[in-house]
Write a protein that holds these residues in place. Structure first.
Motif, PDB file in Angstrom:
ATOM      1  N   GLU A  36       0.575 -12.631 106.554  1.00 12.07           N
ATOM      2  CA  GLU A  36       0.668 -12.277 107.974  1.00 12.07           C
ATOM      3  C   GLU A  36       2.106 -12.384 108.473  1.00 12.07           C
ATOM      4  O   GLU A  36       2.599 -11.499 109.178  1.00 12.07           O
ATOM      5  CB  GLU A  36      -0.240 -13.204 108.798  1.00 12.07           C
ATOM      6  CG  GLU A  36      -0.181 -12.978 110.296  1.00 12.07           C
ATOM      7  CD  GLU A  36      -0.990 -14.001 111.077  1.00 12.07           C
ATOM      8  OE1 GLU A  36      -0.802 -14.082 112.309  1.00 12.07           O
ATOM      9  OE2 GLU A  36      -1.801 -14.721 110.457  1.00 12.07           O
ATOM     10  N   LYS A  45       4.296  -9.549 106.906  1.00 12.38           N
ATOM     11  CA  LYS A  45       4.010  -8.233 107.489  1.00 12.38           C
ATOM     12  C   LYS A  45       4.472  -8.139 108.939  1.00 12.38           C
ATOM     13  O   LYS A  45       4.727  -7.044 109.450  1.00 12.38           O
ATOM     14  CB  LYS A  45       2.513  -7.928 107.389  1.00 12.38           C
ATOM     15  CG  LYS A  45       2.041  -7.712 105.957  1.00 12.38           C
ATOM     16  CD  LYS A  45       0.533  -7.580 105.865  1.00 12.38           C
ATOM     17  CE  LYS A  45       0.044  -6.255 106.385  1.00 12.38           C
ATOM     18  NZ  LYS A  45      -1.404  -6.070 106.113  1.00 12.38           N
ATOM     19  N   SER A  46       4.607  -9.287 109.609  1.00 15.62           N
ATOM     20  CA  SER A  46       4.983  -9.270 111.021  1.00 15.62           C
ATOM     21  C   SER A  46       6.368  -8.680 111.244  1.00 15.62           C
ATOM     22  O   SER A  46       6.674  -8.166 112.322  1.00 15.62           O
ATOM     23  CB  SER A  46       4.924 -10.687 111.606  1.00 15.62           C
ATOM     24  OG  SER A  46       5.967 -11.499 111.078  1.00 15.62           O
ATOM     25  N   LEU A  65       7.609  -6.031 109.903  1.00 18.90           N
ATOM     26  CA  LEU A  65       7.636  -4.571 109.806  1.00 18.90           C
ATOM     27  C   LEU A  65       7.855  -3.914 111.159  1.00 18.90           C
ATOM     28  O   LEU A  65       8.586  -2.927 111.268  1.00 18.90           O
ATOM     29  CB  LEU A  65       6.331  -4.055 109.179  1.00 18.90           C
ATOM     30  CG  LEU A  65       6.057  -4.478 107.731  1.00 18.90           C
ATOM     31  CD1 LEU A  65       4.691  -3.962 107.290  1.00 18.90           C
ATOM     32  CD2 LEU A  65       7.153  -3.978 106.801  1.00 18.90           C
ATOM     33  N   SER A  66       7.248  -4.451 112.188  1.00 20.28           N
ATOM     34  CA  SER A  66       7.329  -3.827 113.516  1.00 20.28           C
ATOM     35  C   SER A  66       8.719  -3.945 114.142  1.00 20.28           C
ATOM     36  O   SER A  66       9.006  -3.269 115.129  1.00 20.28           O
ATOM     37  CB  SER A  66       6.283  -4.437 114.451  1.00 20.28           C
ATOM     38  OG  SER A  66       6.509  -5.821 114.623  1.00 20.28           O
ATOM     39  N   SER A  75      11.515  -3.494 112.185  1.00 21.00           N
ATOM     40  CA  SER A  75      12.431  -2.938 111.197  1.00 21.00           C
ATOM     41  C   SER A  75      12.614  -1.433 111.335  1.00 21.00           C
ATOM     42  O   SER A  75      11.678  -0.699 111.651  1.00 21.00           O
ATOM     43  CB  SER A  75      11.922  -3.260 109.791  1.00 21.00           C
ATOM     44  OG  SER A  75      11.760  -4.654 109.622  1.00 21.00           O
ATOM     45  N   ILE A  85       3.440   1.689 106.738  1.00 23.09           N
ATOM     46  CA  ILE A  85       4.686   1.060 107.194  1.00 23.09           C
ATOM     47  C   ILE A  85       5.330   1.902 108.297  1.00 23.09           C
ATOM     48  O   ILE A  85       5.835   1.369 109.295  1.00 23.09           O
ATOM     49  CB  ILE A  85       5.644   0.853 106.008  1.00 23.09           C
ATOM     50  CG1 ILE A  85       5.044  -0.158 105.023  1.00 23.09           C
ATOM     51  CG2 ILE A  85       7.008   0.352 106.496  1.00 23.09           C
ATOM     52  CD1 ILE A  85       5.842  -0.344 103.746  1.00 23.09           C
ATOM     53  N   HIS A  86       5.285   3.232 108.140  1.00 23.57           N
ATOM     54  CA  HIS A  86       5.817   4.107 109.197  1.00 23.57           C
ATOM     55  C   HIS A  86       5.087   3.873 110.519  1.00 23.57           C
ATOM     56  O   HIS A  86       5.700   3.953 111.594  1.00 23.57           O
ATOM     57  CB  HIS A  86       5.675   5.571 108.799  1.00 23.57           C
ATOM     58  CG  HIS A  86       6.719   6.066 107.837  1.00 23.57           C
ATOM     59  ND1 HIS A  86       8.066   5.884 108.046  1.00 23.57           N
ATOM     60  CD2 HIS A  86       6.600   6.738 106.668  1.00 23.57           C
ATOM     61  CE1 HIS A  86       8.740   6.425 107.046  1.00 23.57           C
ATOM     62  NE2 HIS A  86       7.878   6.943 106.195  1.00 23.57           N
ATOM     63  N   GLU A  87       3.791   3.599 110.458  1.00 25.80           N
ATOM     64  CA  GLU A  87       3.001   3.372 111.677  1.00 25.80           C
ATOM     65  C   GLU A  87       3.508   2.176 112.467  1.00 25.80           C
ATOM     66  O   GLU A  87       3.263   2.067 113.674  1.00 25.80           O
ATOM     67  CB  GLU A  87       1.524   3.174 111.320  1.00 25.80           C
ATOM     68  CG  GLU A  87       0.819   4.449 110.882  1.00 25.80           C
ATOM     69  CD  GLU A  87      -0.634   4.205 110.521  1.00 25.80           C
ATOM     70  OE1 GLU A  87      -1.126   3.063 110.736  1.00 25.80           O
ATOM     71  OE2 GLU A  87      -1.289   5.149 110.041  1.00 25.80           O
ATOM     72  N   CYS A  88       4.244   1.279 111.806  1.00 25.50           N
ATOM     73  CA  CYS A  88       4.819   0.107 112.484  1.00 25.50           C
ATOM     74  C   CYS A  88       6.125   0.448 113.190  1.00 25.50           C
ATOM     75  O   CYS A  88       6.712  -0.410 113.853  1.00 25.50           O
ATOM     76  CB  CYS A  88       5.068  -1.011 111.477  1.00 25.50           C
ATOM     77  SG  CYS A  88       3.581  -1.652 110.673  1.00 25.50           S
ATOM     78  N   GLY A  89       6.582   1.706 113.045  1.00 26.90           N
ATOM     79  CA  GLY A  89       7.817   2.138 113.689  1.00 26.90           C
ATOM     80  C   GLY A  89       9.006   2.234 112.760  1.00 26.90           C
ATOM     81  O   GLY A  89      10.125   2.497 113.208  1.00 26.90           O
TER      82      GLY A  89
END
Length: 333
Positions: A181, A184-185, A187-188, A190, A217-221
């Motif tokens: 968790e 992965k946090s 990613l948003s 980066s 990963i793209h969905e996180c921006g």
């Protein structure tokens, strides 16, 4: 983007004791090499001729002095480094199999690198950098986790970009359930993510394809995703203004001695290439593929020697290597 530094790396810096044969009694001999993923990346950028700095913490011991000197020897700005009397410099013992693949044993419980706090941050450096390069090992402990997030805030506020390389070391997380968790946090926050195929499977499951993982990963921006595949090359996925384009770039076949620093040198090479343009993310497919090929050359040269920072190539080394393998490099070289 006019900034003093192309790349500032923040996070762990440590001594890699790399296996270097055996003595007459059959006992392992270890070679002291500077390491730590963020430090390796900063050194890779500087060795190529870019402007880089490093922010992190060592102990007040001989190992810490050696690490600072190693970065300064390749022209990394170390004015953001701090020391502590509370913990010793982090150490890692690296054993290599016959293919040069690594196994790690860490002396970090905790190590000095985890003692970096938000108040230790050099805000002037962070505000003056194009890219902040981060890993995930600073997230294992406080206060380094809070320092990393504060650094992200400062860089973002100053208009810089975030590059993230998640690096899972199970022993350093101690089996904690929140490891995935926390990793992965990031990613948003980066703009660019370099992730190995192993970490991609850890994040999203063994059956995930590279394209599916990159899409998540793209969905996180995230604008640019690189999945390193070892000897099979690198999968890239870039999010343009109206489309996502992707592909796989092969790596040349070389005699692998030590894979320590392979991913870090790739990231450093790619960041160096991206920061040659005014807008690092303003590229065509052809331009990005040449940038990735350049980074592949950097990593390929790195793995032919022991250690990470000592094995990093210069720009001339990369140019000569690319000619030998007929690799087309970016036009700015």
């Amino acid at each position: 983007m006019q900034k003093k530094y192309d790349v500032t790396a923040l996070g762990e810096i440590l001594i890699d004791f790399t296996a270097a044969g055996k003595n007459a009694d059959g006992k392992n001999i270890y070679e002291e090499n500077p390491g730590g993923a963020p430090a390796n990346c900063a050194a890779a950028v500087a060795k190529l001729g870019g402007a880089s700095s490093f922010i992190g913490m060592t102990g007040e011991d001989s190992f810490g002095k050696d690490l600072k000197a190693a970065l300064e020897n390749v022209n990394v700005d170390t004015s953001g480094m701090r020391t502590t009397k509370k913990q010793h410099t982090t150490l890692a013992f690296v054993s290599l199999d016959q293919n040069g693949e690594r196994n790690f044993s860490f002396c970090r419980n905790p190590g000095a690198d985890t003692c970096l706090s938000p108040s230790d941050l050099n805000r002037e450096i962070l505000s003056s950098t194009k890219f902040l390069q981060l890993g995930s090992l600073s997230l294992t402990d406080e206060p380094s986790a809070s320092a990393q997030m504060e650094a992200v805030r400062i860089v973002k506020q100053a208009g810089g970009f975030i590059s993230y390389d998640p690096n899972y070391r199970e022993r350093l997380w101690g089996g904690r359930k929140d490891a995935l968790e926390k990793m992965k946090s990031m990613l948003s926050f980066s703009d660019m993510v370099k992730i190995s195929d192993e970490e991609l499977a850890l994040f999203f499951g063994e059956d995930i394809s590279y394209a599916e993982g990159a899409a998540l990963i793209h969905e996180c921006g995230v604008r640019l995703v690189l999945v390193t595949l070892g000897s099979r090359g690198v999968y890239y996925s870039a999010k343009g203004s109206d489309e996502i384009f992707s592909g796989t770039i092969a790596v040349p076949s070389v005699n692998v001695v030590d894979t320590t620093g392979a991913g870090d040198s790739f990231t450093g090479g790619l960041l160096y290439a991206l920061t040659r343009r005014e807008n690092p993310f303003d590229f065509s497919r052809e331009e990005l593929e040449m940038d990735v090929s350049f980074a592949n050359c950097v990593a390929s040269l790195c793995v032919t020697k022991r250690g990470a920072i000592p094995a990093l190539p210069s720009l001339d080394d990369v140019l000569n290597f690319s000619k030998e393998f007929n690799i087309i490099l970016p036009l700015w070289i």
